[in-house]
Design a protein around this motif. Structure first.
Motif, PDB file in Angstrom:
ATOM      1  N   THR A 142       0.810  -1.216   0.000  1.00 53.53           N
ATOM      2  CA  THR A 142       0.000   0.000   0.000  1.00 53.53           C
ATOM      3  C   THR A 142       0.843   1.266   0.000  1.00 53.53           C
ATOM      4  O   THR A 142       0.305   2.367   0.171  1.00 53.53           O
ATOM      5  CB  THR A 142      -0.931   0.013   1.229  1.00 53.53           C
ATOM      6  OG1 THR A 142      -0.146  -0.139   2.423  1.00 53.53           O
ATOM      7  CG2 THR A 142      -1.944  -1.108   1.145  1.00 53.53           C
ATOM      8  N   GLY A 143       2.153   1.121  -0.182  1.00 57.54           N
ATOM      9  CA  GLY A 143       3.007   2.290  -0.295  1.00 57.54           C
ATOM     10  C   GLY A 143       3.448   2.906   1.010  1.00 57.54           C
ATOM     11  O   GLY A 143       3.904   4.055   1.032  1.00 57.54           O
ATOM     12  N   PHE A 144       3.334   2.178   2.123  1.00 53.95           N
ATOM     13  CA  PHE A 144       3.728   2.669   3.450  1.00 53.95           C
ATOM     14  C   PHE A 144       3.086   4.020   3.752  1.00 53.95           C
ATOM     15  O   PHE A 144       3.746   4.955   4.227  1.00 53.95           O
ATOM     16  CB  PHE A 144       5.262   2.784   3.548  1.00 53.95           C
ATOM     17  CG  PHE A 144       5.967   1.461   3.601  1.00 53.95           C
ATOM     18  CD1 PHE A 144       5.960   0.691   4.754  1.00 53.95           C
ATOM     19  CD2 PHE A 144       6.616   0.975   2.482  1.00 53.95           C
ATOM     20  CE1 PHE A 144       6.609  -0.529   4.797  1.00 53.95           C
ATOM     21  CE2 PHE A 144       7.268  -0.243   2.515  1.00 53.95           C
ATOM     22  CZ  PHE A 144       7.266  -1.003   3.677  1.00 53.95           C
ATOM     23  N   SER A 145       1.799   4.129   3.495  1.00 51.76           N
ATOM     24  CA  SER A 145       1.088   5.361   3.838  1.00 51.76           C
ATOM     25  C   SER A 145       0.946   5.478   5.355  1.00 51.76           C
ATOM     26  O   SER A 145       0.938   4.486   6.081  1.00 51.76           O
ATOM     27  CB  SER A 145      -0.295   5.373   3.180  1.00 51.76           C
ATOM     28  OG  SER A 145      -1.078   4.300   3.656  1.00 51.76           O
ATOM     29  N   VAL A 146       0.836   6.722   5.829  1.00 51.45           N
ATOM     30  CA  VAL A 146       0.806   6.967   7.266  1.00 51.45           C
ATOM     31  C   VAL A 146      -0.408   6.303   7.911  1.00 51.45           C
ATOM     32  O   VAL A 146      -0.303   5.705   8.990  1.00 51.45           O
ATOM     33  CB  VAL A 146       0.791   8.480   7.543  1.00 51.45           C
ATOM     34  CG1 VAL A 146       0.713   8.757   9.034  1.00 51.45           C
ATOM     35  CG2 VAL A 146       2.016   9.142   6.947  1.00 51.45           C
ATOM     36  N   SER A 147      -1.554   6.382   7.256  1.00 49.08           N
ATOM     37  CA  SER A 147      -2.773   5.819   7.834  1.00 49.08           C
ATOM     38  C   SER A 147      -2.682   4.304   7.984  1.00 49.08           C
ATOM     39  O   SER A 147      -3.125   3.735   8.984  1.00 49.08           O
ATOM     40  CB  SER A 147      -3.973   6.187   6.971  1.00 49.08           C
ATOM     41  OG  SER A 147      -3.784   5.748   5.635  1.00 49.08           O
ATOM     42  N   VAL A 148      -2.086   3.633   6.990  1.00 47.47           N
ATOM     43  CA  VAL A 148      -1.954   2.174   7.064  1.00 47.47           C
ATOM     44  C   VAL A 148      -0.963   1.773   8.146  1.00 47.47           C
ATOM     45  O   VAL A 148      -1.225   0.858   8.943  1.00 47.47           O
ATOM     46  CB  VAL A 148      -1.530   1.612   5.695  1.00 47.47           C
ATOM     47  CG1 VAL A 148      -1.219   0.124   5.798  1.00 47.47           C
ATOM     48  CG2 VAL A 148      -2.627   1.838   4.669  1.00 47.47           C
ATOM     49  N   VAL A 149       0.183   2.444   8.202  1.00 45.36           N
ATOM     50  CA  VAL A 149       1.182   2.124   9.228  1.00 45.36           C
ATOM     51  C   VAL A 149       0.626   2.392  10.618  1.00 45.36           C
ATOM     52  O   VAL A 149       0.824   1.593  11.550  1.00 45.36           O
ATOM     53  CB  VAL A 149       2.462   2.945   8.985  1.00 45.36           C
ATOM     54  CG1 VAL A 149       3.477   2.708  10.104  1.00 45.36           C
ATOM     55  CG2 VAL A 149       3.083   2.566   7.644  1.00 45.36           C
ATOM     56  N   ARG A 150      -0.090   3.500  10.780  1.00 43.90           N
ATOM     57  CA  ARG A 150      -0.694   3.803  12.083  1.00 43.90           C
ATOM     58  C   ARG A 150      -1.701   2.737  12.497  1.00 43.90           C
ATOM     59  O   ARG A 150      -1.703   2.267  13.637  1.00 43.90           O
ATOM     60  CB  ARG A 150      -1.369   5.169  11.995  1.00 43.90           C
ATOM     61  CG  ARG A 150      -1.888   5.737  13.317  1.00 43.90           C
ATOM     62  CD  ARG A 150      -3.322   5.388  13.574  1.00 43.90           C
ATOM     63  NE  ARG A 150      -4.165   5.690  12.424  1.00 43.90           N
ATOM     64  CZ  ARG A 150      -5.377   5.177  12.263  1.00 43.90           C
ATOM     65  NH1 ARG A 150      -5.863   4.307  13.141  1.00 43.90           N
ATOM     66  NH2 ARG A 150      -6.087   5.488  11.199  1.00 43.90           N
ATOM     67  N   SER A 151      -2.564   2.325  11.564  1.00 47.09           N
ATOM     68  CA  SER A 151      -3.569   1.315  11.874  1.00 47.09           C
ATOM     69  C   SER A 151      -2.927  -0.037  12.195  1.00 47.09           C
ATOM     70  O   SER A 151      -3.358  -0.745  13.103  1.00 47.09           O
ATOM     71  CB  SER A 151      -4.543   1.180  10.704  1.00 47.09           C
ATOM     72  OG  SER A 151      -5.552   0.247  10.991  1.00 47.09           O
ATOM     73  N   LEU A 152      -1.878  -0.405  11.452  1.00 50.58           N
ATOM     74  CA  LEU A 152      -1.192  -1.671  11.714  1.00 50.58           C
ATOM     75  C   LEU A 152      -0.510  -1.661  13.078  1.00 50.58           C
ATOM     76  O   LEU A 152      -0.555  -2.662  13.813  1.00 50.58           O
ATOM     77  CB  LEU A 152      -0.166  -1.940  10.620  1.00 50.58           C
ATOM     78  CG  LEU A 152      -0.722  -2.337   9.252  1.00 50.58           C
ATOM     79  CD1 LEU A 152       0.390  -2.399   8.220  1.00 50.58           C
ATOM     80  CD2 LEU A 152      -1.441  -3.676   9.321  1.00 50.58           C
ATOM     81  N   LEU A 153       0.111  -0.544  13.438  1.00 47.51           N
ATOM     82  CA  LEU A 153       0.753  -0.456  14.744  1.00 47.51           C
ATOM     83  C   LEU A 153      -0.268  -0.568  15.872  1.00 47.51           C
ATOM     84  O   LEU A 153      -0.041  -1.274  16.871  1.00 47.51           O
ATOM     85  CB  LEU A 153       1.516   0.865  14.857  1.00 47.51           C
ATOM     86  CG  LEU A 153       2.793   0.994  14.019  1.00 47.51           C
ATOM     87  CD1 LEU A 153       3.367   2.399  14.148  1.00 47.51           C
ATOM     88  CD2 LEU A 153       3.819  -0.045  14.441  1.00 47.51           C
ATOM     89  N   GLN A 154      -1.406   0.091  15.727  1.00 41.64           N
ATOM     90  CA  GLN A 154      -2.438  -0.004  16.765  1.00 41.64           C
ATOM     91  C   GLN A 154      -2.993  -1.414  16.874  1.00 41.64           C
ATOM     92  O   GLN A 154      -3.267  -1.902  17.978  1.00 41.64           O
ATOM     93  CB  GLN A 154      -3.563   0.985  16.455  1.00 41.64           C
ATOM     94  CG  GLN A 154      -3.211   2.422  16.766  1.00 41.64           C
ATOM     95  CD  GLN A 154      -4.429   3.322  16.776  1.00 41.64           C
ATOM     96  OE1 GLN A 154      -5.134   3.451  15.778  1.00 41.64           O
ATOM     97  NE2 GLN A 154      -4.690   3.943  17.907  1.00 41.64           N
ATOM     98  N   LYS A 155      -3.144  -2.110  15.753  1.00 38.73           N
ATOM     99  CA  LYS A 155      -3.666  -3.473  15.792  1.00 38.73           C
ATOM    100  C   LYS A 155      -2.658  -4.419  16.424  1.00 38.73           C
ATOM    101  O   LYS A 155      -3.029  -5.309  17.204  1.00 38.73           O
ATOM    102  CB  LYS A 155      -4.024  -3.927  14.373  1.00 38.73           C
ATOM    103  CG  LYS A 155      -4.760  -5.247  14.309  1.00 38.73           C
ATOM    104  CD  LYS A 155      -5.333  -5.461  12.938  1.00 38.73           C
ATOM    105  CE  LYS A 155      -6.471  -4.502  12.693  1.00 38.73           C
ATOM    106  NZ  LYS A 155      -7.641  -4.778  13.573  1.00 38.73           N
ATOM    107  N   ILE A 156      -1.378  -4.256  16.113  1.00 41.94           N
ATOM    108  CA  ILE A 156      -0.360  -5.114  16.709  1.00 41.94           C
ATOM    109  C   ILE A 156      -0.256  -4.874  18.215  1.00 41.94           C
ATOM    110  O   ILE A 156      -0.145  -5.816  19.014  1.00 41.94           O
ATOM    111  CB  ILE A 156       1.000  -4.874  16.019  1.00 41.94           C
ATOM    112  CG1 ILE A 156       0.940  -5.369  14.571  1.00 41.94           C
ATOM    113  CG2 ILE A 156       2.124  -5.585  16.766  1.00 41.94           C
ATOM    114  CD1 ILE A 156       2.176  -5.014  13.752  1.00 41.94           C
ATOM    115  N   LEU A 157      -0.328  -3.612  18.623  1.00 40.39           N
ATOM    116  CA  LEU A 157      -0.272  -3.307  20.052  1.00 40.39           C
ATOM    117  C   LEU A 157      -1.499  -3.813  20.793  1.00 40.39           C
ATOM    118  O   LEU A 157      -1.401  -4.252  21.947  1.00 40.39           O
ATOM    119  CB  LEU A 157      -0.118  -1.796  20.249  1.00 40.39           C
ATOM    120  CG  LEU A 157       1.219  -1.189  19.805  1.00 40.39           C
ATOM    121  CD1 LEU A 157       1.182   0.328  19.936  1.00 40.39           C
ATOM    122  CD2 LEU A 157       2.373  -1.754  20.617  1.00 40.39           C
ATOM    123  N   SER A 158      -2.664  -3.763  20.143  1.00 40.08           N
ATOM    124  CA  SER A 158      -3.883  -4.281  20.796  1.00 40.08           C
ATOM    125  C   SER A 158      -3.809  -5.783  21.005  1.00 40.08           C
ATOM    126  O   SER A 158      -4.375  -6.305  21.970  1.00 40.08           O
ATOM    127  CB  SER A 158      -5.110  -3.920  19.959  1.00 40.08           C
ATOM    128  OG  SER A 158      -5.055  -4.550  18.687  1.00 40.08           O
TER     129      SER A 158
END
Length: 360
Positions: A142-158
């Motif tokens: 997805t091109g390392f967009s900020v929204s995708v990276v932010r969502s992935l980090l929150q999901k991994i932390l959850s």
């Protein structure tokens, strides 16, 4: 070598400032390419970028317009200049943000892959480890967009039992380390603002449709100052249209386009392209919006009236049930008392008859 073009219109897009946030300060103009020599690289990020480009080119070559535009936009976060006509339409409707990759797309793909691995019988601990490289691959596609990276980090932390404001704080710190300039872009600010508002709003006491309505209302209200600051425009129809179109994107377009892209390896199915065609949009847009405005007001009035009537009926039904239970309880008590008295009387009569037989 030349500097990128700056801002041309008042409050317009500043291409030079955007490139500076990406670490690009100058542009090189190439007049001709005499020869090209492919270079083998072992950088994982270069591999992901190449795979993303191959997937976008595959979609452009095997699917017609505008179907390929929806596919590249929703699956890989790439919208080219051919999307300009539909971009104006969705911007005027206030739902262009649905094409920006965010938690909706991340949740669909990551949760789907996780459930599939668990269905195959893989241990949950093993799946948690596998999700780290899978998340990296998806972020690269997805091109390392900020929204995708932010969502992935929150999901991994959850998944590590880090939730709430602690999750949001750790996500911001990790974004500062991975993408130090993410707050210099409007996309980074809006993505983190959406996540922050969702973290503040407590919807644990709601469920289903009511929970979605509460989240949509507070997100639209909380993001309004930032939208007016960055774009100087706010579309009041964005709240109801986002609520309606989010079901279409989440339940129909994302699963359908994913299946069509996978099946295109065997045979591209282009018969669904008519579903994405929008003809005579600009000529009918003004009249359509007026009709939609009247219908929306009528529907809102009818919905409000129906909600009041249903609420009153539910209250009356509850009162009737409570009253019926009270009366039924009293009636059962009386019946039980009568039966008990009759049983005692029967026992006395039986004893009297037995004694009378003995006396006789």
């Amino acid at each position: 070598i030349e500097e990128p073009e700056g801002q041309r219109n008042f409050r317009g897009f500043d291409y030079r400032s955007y490139l500076q946030t990406q670490g690009i300060h100058y542009q090189i103009k190439i007049e001709a390419i005499q020869s090209a020599l492919p270079i083998q690289t072992w950088n994982v990020f270069d591999w992901l970028s190449q795979w993303r480009r191959q997937a976008i080119v595959w979609s452009k070559e095997h699917f017609p317009q505008p179907m390929n535009q929806y596919m590249t936009g929703l699956l890989f976060g790439y919208l080219d200049t051919d999307f300009e006509e539909m971009d104006q339409l969705y911007t005027s409707l206030g739902i262009i943000h649905l094409f920006a990759l965010s938690g909706m797309q991340v949740g669909f793909f990551i949760n789907g892959i996780r459930k599939a691995l668990l269905r195959l019988g893989i241990l949950q601990e093993t799946v948690d480890i596998w999700m780290l490289p899978i998340s990296l691959i998806y972020a690269g596609l997805t091109g390392f967009s900020v929204s995708v990276v932010r969502s992935l980090l929150q999901k991994i932390l959850s998944q590590k039992s880090i939730r709430g404001m602690e999750n949001m704080a750790m996500t911001l710190m990790l974004l500062m380390l991975l993408m130090p300039k993410f707050l210099l872009t409007a996309g980074g600010v809006l993505s983190c603002a959406y996540a922050f508002i969702l973290t503040l709003v407590d919807t644990s006491s709601y469920s289903g449709l009511k929970k979605l309505l509460v989240e949509s209302f507070w997100i639209s209200l909380g993001i309004l100052p930032l939208l007016t600051y960055y774009f100087s425009v706010f579309q009041p129809w964005s709240l109801p249209l986002t609520f309606l179109f989010s079901f279409l994107f989440d339940l129909v377009l994302l699963p359908g386009l994913t299946v069509l892209f996978i099946l295109s390896i065997l045979k591209p199915l282009t018969i669904f392209n008519s579903f994405f065609l929008i003809k005579n949009t600009h000529s009918c847009f003004d009249n359509g919006m007026r009709i939609f405005y009247v219908l929306f007001l009528l529907f809102s009035a009818l919905a409000l009236t129906w909600v009041i009537i249903v609420t009153r009926m539910v209250s009356l039904i509850r009162c009737a049930r409570l009253l019926g239970r009270f009366r039924c309880g009293r009636g059962l008590g009386r019946c039980y008392g009568r039966l008990r008295r009759r049983r005692d009387l029967g026992r006395c009569c039986g004893r009297f008859r037995r004694r009378r037989g003995r006396w006789s």
